[in-house]
Design an enzyme around this catalytic site. Sequence first.
Site, PDB file in Angstrom:
ATOM      1  N   ASP A 146     -13.314  -3.326   4.583  1.00  0.00           N
ATOM      2  CA  ASP A 146     -12.892  -1.925   4.481  1.00  0.00           C
ATOM      3  C   ASP A 146     -12.765  -1.352   5.889  1.00  0.00           C
ATOM      4  OD1 ASP A 146     -13.169   0.286   1.909  1.00  0.00           O
ATOM      5  OD2 ASP A 146     -13.168   1.138   3.932  1.00  0.00           O
ATOM      6  N   ASN A 179      -7.198  -4.332  -2.877  1.00  0.00           N
ATOM      7  CA  ASN A 179      -7.369  -3.059  -3.575  1.00  0.00           C
ATOM      8  C   ASN A 179      -7.321  -1.849  -2.664  1.00  0.00           C
ATOM      9  OD1 ASN A 179      -8.751  -1.251  -5.708  1.00  0.00           O
ATOM     10  ND2 ASN A 179     -10.224  -1.284  -4.021  1.00  0.00           N
ATOM     11  N   TYR A 215       3.811   7.276  -2.849  1.00  0.00           N
ATOM     12  CA  TYR A 215       2.741   6.492  -3.496  1.00  0.00           C
ATOM     13  C   TYR A 215       3.336   5.600  -4.589  1.00  0.00           C
ATOM     14  CZ  TYR A 215      -1.745   5.613  -5.899  1.00  0.00           C
ATOM     15  OH  TYR A 215      -2.845   5.033  -6.488  1.00  0.00           O
ATOM     16  N   LYS A 275       3.350   1.485  -5.146  1.00  0.00           N
ATOM     17  CA  LYS A 275       2.696   0.855  -6.297  1.00  0.00           C
ATOM     18  C   LYS A 275       3.698   0.092  -7.166  1.00  0.00           C
ATOM     19  CE  LYS A 275      -1.508   2.086  -5.219  1.00  0.00           C
ATOM     20  NZ  LYS A 275      -2.480   1.071  -4.807  1.00  0.00           N
ATOM     21  N   ILE A 291      -9.136   7.202 -12.753  1.00  0.00           N
ATOM     22  CA  ILE A 291     -10.474   6.616 -12.635  1.00  0.00           C
ATOM     23  C   ILE A 291     -11.335   7.529 -11.764  1.00  0.00           C
ATOM     24  CG2 ILE A 291     -11.759   4.531 -12.052  1.00  0.00           C
ATOM     25  CD1 ILE A 291      -9.535   4.112 -14.192  1.00  0.00           C
ATOM     26  N   THR A 339     -13.290   8.261  -9.125  1.00  0.00           N
ATOM     27  CA  THR A 339     -13.653   7.715  -7.808  1.00  0.00           C
ATOM     28  C   THR A 339     -13.504   8.831  -6.772  1.00  0.00           C
ATOM     29  OG1 THR A 339     -11.394   7.163  -7.163  1.00  0.00           O
ATOM     30  CG2 THR A 339     -12.565   5.504  -8.458  1.00  0.00           C
TER      31      THR A 339
END
Length: 257
Positions: A42, A95, A161, A165, A194, A196
């Site tokens: 990361d 990811n 975005y 994707k 989700i 997060t």
Amino acid sequence: MTTTPNDGFAGKVAFVTGATSGIGRATALAFARAGAAVTVADLSQDGVRETARLIEEAGGRVVAVRCDVSNAEDVRAALATTADTFGRLDFAFNNAGVEQLVMPAADIADEDFDRTVAVNLRGVFLCMKHQVPLMLKGGGGAIVNTSSGAGVKGFAGQAAYAATKHGVIGMTKSAALDYAKDGIRINAICPGIIDTPMMQRFTGGTPEGVARVVAQEPVGRMGKPEEIAAAVLFLCSEPGAFVVGHAMVVDGGQTVG
Ligand code: NAD
């Protein structure tokens, strides 16, 4: 004896990007709990150290690497560290990703468009480029790339975005065909809404913001990072052995209608 999606990970090695937060951290932990050694990569040095601490606390084996996935040298070095530390690579979860501010396409700044592409699309490309040779050496493997509901459908205010994707899915399907005969299975995962830190930034953390996104979910709630992790492990598992070049939507029905 029946085989479950969590069998077959012991003694194997996984590589996870965006492993400091949300979906990436949950998936790194899931790989470790299933018995795989994990490289957690990361941008955030403190973040990967904390994920590594959580994995060690759970009894797992881990190496933490600071890595900007849009930087070719960082990605090369992160995979070299994986090979040096664990001697092989069996699974990869590409990811790491960034969101864009909600705005009409023509208002997006050129540099914001480029940054979104650099992380979400070039990052996945660079990771696969350095993962595939390690997997070929080991006789096969499984790669899962993170797409999105915005990879299968347009969303107003999300042109950059969604472009990245959708691109992840095209790249995944094509690369899957390149390596299917070599025993490397490449699939994508398309999460819905989700819970997060990324989603908290998107909603602004307000009850109205949360209600607005939950209204898109037929199930009436956000998904949990662990629900994406479970699907990623399935895609990497023996029971998932016939799944190739698939973009698996795990979204509570968000993109069905
Ligand atoms: P998050 O912001 O909580 O985590 C993203 C992680 O990626 C962070 O740890 C961040 O430090 C890391 N990262 C960002 N840029 C990086 C870079 N250049 N190099 C290395 N790491 C970098 O987000 P999340 O919600 O866990 O999202 C994970 C992935 O899932 C992203 O690709 C995102 O687009 C995708 N996704 C999320 C949702 C959702 O609802 N949360 C829905 C669909 C898709």
